[in-house]
Design a protein around this motif. Structure first.
Motif, PDB file in Angstrom:
ATOM      1  N   ARG A 248       0.835  -1.207   0.000  1.00  0.00           N
ATOM      2  CA  ARG A 248       0.000   0.000   0.000  1.00  0.00           C
ATOM      3  C   ARG A 248       0.863   1.248   0.000  1.00  0.00           C
ATOM      4  O   ARG A 248       0.585   2.218  -0.706  1.00  0.00           O
ATOM      5  CB  ARG A 248      -0.941  -0.008   1.209  1.00  0.00           C
ATOM      6  N   SER A 249       1.941   1.222   0.775  1.00  0.00           N
ATOM      7  CA  SER A 249       2.844   2.367   0.831  1.00  0.00           C
ATOM      8  C   SER A 249       3.542   2.578  -0.509  1.00  0.00           C
ATOM      9  O   SER A 249       3.673   3.706  -0.986  1.00  0.00           O
ATOM     10  CB  SER A 249       3.883   2.148   1.935  1.00  0.00           C
ATOM     11  N   PHE A 250       3.973   1.490  -1.142  1.00  0.00           N
ATOM     12  CA  PHE A 250       4.638   1.594  -2.439  1.00  0.00           C
ATOM     13  C   PHE A 250       3.699   2.180  -3.487  1.00  0.00           C
ATOM     14  O   PHE A 250       4.053   3.115  -4.201  1.00  0.00           O
ATOM     15  CB  PHE A 250       5.136   0.216  -2.883  1.00  0.00           C
ATOM     16  N   LEU A 251       2.488   1.671  -3.563  1.00  0.00           N
ATOM     17  CA  LEU A 251       1.534   2.166  -4.559  1.00  0.00           C
ATOM     18  C   LEU A 251       1.110   3.606  -4.259  1.00  0.00           C
ATOM     19  O   LEU A 251       0.803   4.373  -5.164  1.00  0.00           O
ATOM     20  CB  LEU A 251       0.306   1.254  -4.609  1.00  0.00           C
ATOM     21  N   GLY A 252       1.117   3.963  -2.983  1.00  0.00           N
ATOM     22  CA  GLY A 252       0.722   5.307  -2.593  1.00  0.00           C
ATOM     23  C   GLY A 252       1.652   6.387  -3.122  1.00  0.00           C
ATOM     24  O   GLY A 252       1.282   7.568  -3.165  1.00  0.00           O
ATOM     25  N   ARG A 253       2.855   5.993  -3.535  1.00  0.00           N
ATOM     26  CA  ARG A 253       3.793   6.966  -4.105  1.00  0.00           C
ATOM     27  C   ARG A 253       3.329   7.479  -5.466  1.00  0.00           C
ATOM     28  O   ARG A 253       3.825   8.498  -5.948  1.00  0.00           O
ATOM     29  CB  ARG A 253       5.175   6.323  -4.288  1.00  0.00           C
ATOM     30  N   PHE A 254       2.406   6.772  -6.085  1.00  0.00           N
ATOM     31  CA  PHE A 254       2.014   7.113  -7.449  1.00  0.00           C
ATOM     32  C   PHE A 254       0.728   7.928  -7.454  1.00  0.00           C
ATOM     33  O   PHE A 254      -0.211   7.659  -8.183  1.00  0.00           O
ATOM     34  CB  PHE A 254       1.898   5.838  -8.285  1.00  0.00           C
ATOM     35  N   HIS A 255       0.674   8.907  -6.549  1.00  0.00           N
ATOM     36  CA  HIS A 255      -0.343   9.960  -6.557  1.00  0.00           C
ATOM     37  C   HIS A 255      -1.767   9.426  -6.400  1.00  0.00           C
ATOM     38  O   HIS A 255      -2.713  10.024  -6.901  1.00  0.00           O
ATOM     39  CB  HIS A 255      -0.247  10.790  -7.841  1.00  0.00           C
ATOM     40  N   GLY A 256      -1.910   8.292  -5.746  1.00  0.00           N
ATOM     41  CA  GLY A 256      -3.248   7.786  -5.496  1.00  0.00           C
ATOM     42  C   GLY A 256      -4.011   7.371  -6.734  1.00  0.00           C
ATOM     43  O   GLY A 256      -5.240   7.293  -6.713  1.00  0.00           O
ATOM     44  N   ILE A 257      -3.314   7.067  -7.841  1.00  0.00           N
ATOM     45  CA  ILE A 257      -4.012   6.772  -9.090  1.00  0.00           C
ATOM     46  C   ILE A 257      -4.682   5.413  -9.086  1.00  0.00           C
ATOM     47  O   ILE A 257      -5.430   5.094 -10.011  1.00  0.00           O
ATOM     48  CB  ILE A 257      -3.055   6.867 -10.299  1.00  0.00           C
ATOM     49  N   PHE A 258      -4.442   4.618  -8.046  1.00  0.00           N
ATOM     50  CA  PHE A 258      -5.046   3.293  -8.011  1.00  0.00           C
ATOM     51  C   PHE A 258      -6.213   3.197  -7.042  1.00  0.00           C
ATOM     52  O   PHE A 258      -6.626   2.121  -6.638  1.00  0.00           O
ATOM     53  CB  PHE A 258      -3.989   2.236  -7.679  1.00  0.00           C
ATOM     54  N   GLY A 259      -6.742   4.323  -6.631  1.00  0.00           N
ATOM     55  CA  GLY A 259      -7.963   4.289  -5.859  1.00  0.00           C
ATOM     56  C   GLY A 259      -7.746   4.188  -4.372  1.00  0.00           C
ATOM     57  O   GLY A 259      -6.631   4.197  -3.849  1.00  0.00           O
ATOM     58  N   SER A 260      -8.863   4.037  -3.672  1.00  0.00           N
ATOM     59  CA  SER A 260      -8.844   4.099  -2.209  1.00  0.00           C
ATOM     60  C   SER A 260      -8.137   2.914  -1.578  1.00  0.00           C
ATOM     61  O   SER A 260      -7.728   2.986  -0.428  1.00  0.00           O
ATOM     62  CB  SER A 260     -10.293   4.160  -1.684  1.00  0.00           C
TER      63      SER A 260
END
Length: 263
Positions: A248-260
């Motif tokens: 979740r932390s890794f994906l969160g680096r990409f500006h929230g483009i993958f949703g909640s």
């Protein structure tokens, strides 16, 4: 897409001195699949690719290409290095496109693509020139075949490198962060070529931080963390249902483009 594994890695380990970089990697790539490796720098993604392509020698475990052990065979419970002729033949079945373009500066785009065809596959020059012209056209560089690398943009040089790899008709094509050395405006043209290769049925193992591309093109996504496979599955499963705070932390680096799911 075939159900038969083209690439099968089991328990692959690799250390550099006292630092274990790969800690037992299991991974399967089926013919026609695009499998993407994601994760932070230092998680072992590039090292694994280099082990697949025999640029690094794995210390333990097994990597099979079409059921054939890569680099080693097990004899009497011991791993034995294959002959250099056998290793060279295996390398010829695996193409790799690197972060840096690795083009020969004194050769034209066409000659860069032709080189492996004539020197490794022993094709006549006329046939190699036809093949090079075909693939340079496929990557949108038909009008640049006589240009030298210094006359090409970074994106064009990377597309020449891709044409060179695909022209060898590899069973498996590896991509190691091929857009990381490019200016942002040149990234899209390289990703577009990769997408076309994927759509044509090319089997690809991709390391990338281009998350939208990974989600759109991949059949299977592997999140690596600390030299291990931390989560793997279909893109929607990995991006929409991360199972760990680390992912979740890794994906969160990409500006929230993958949703909640990643917030």
């Amino acid at each position: 897409m075939s159900d038969q594994p083209l690439l099968q890695a089991t328990g692959v380990r690799k250390s550099f001195g006292s630092v274990e970089v790969l800690k037992g990697i299991d991974l399967t790539v089926r013919q026609g699949q695009v499998v993407s490796l994601i994760g932070a720098s230092g998680s072992g993604k590039t090292t694994f690719l280099r082990c697949v392509n025999l640029l690094e020698e794995h210390d333990a475990g097994e990597i099979l290409l079409d059921g054939d052990p890569i680099g080693y065979r097990v004899d009497g419970g011991r791993r034995r290095r294959l002959s250099e002729a056998r290793v060279s033949a295996q390398r010829a079945r695996i193409g790799m496109v690197f972060q840096q373009f690795n083009l020969f500066p004194h050769l034209t785009a066409e000659d860069n693509v032709m080189l492996g065809l004539t020197k490794v596959l022993n094709k006549p020059k006329a046939e190699a020139r036809d093949i090079a012209g075909h693939w340079l056209s496929r990557v949108g560089l038909a009008e640049r075949r006589a240009h030298y690398p210094y006359q090409l943009s970074g994106g064009q040089q990377q597309r020449v490198a891709m044409a060179r790899a695909v022209a060898m008709e590899p069973r498996l094509l590896l991509f190691d962060e091929v857009t990381s050395a490019l200016d942002p405006e040149l990234v899209a043209e390289v990703l577009q070529v990769m997408q076309k290769l994927a759509e044509s049925g090319m089997t690809m193992l991709v390391v990338s931080h281009e998350m939208l591309f990974v989600r759109d093109v991949s059949h299977h996504v592997v999140f690596m963390d600390g030299g291990k496979v931390a989560q793997a599955g279909a893109p929607a499963e990995v991006f929409d249902r991360p199972q760990s705070e680390r992912l979740r932390s890794f994906l969160g680096r990409f500006h929230g483009i993958f949703g909640s799911a990643v917030r």
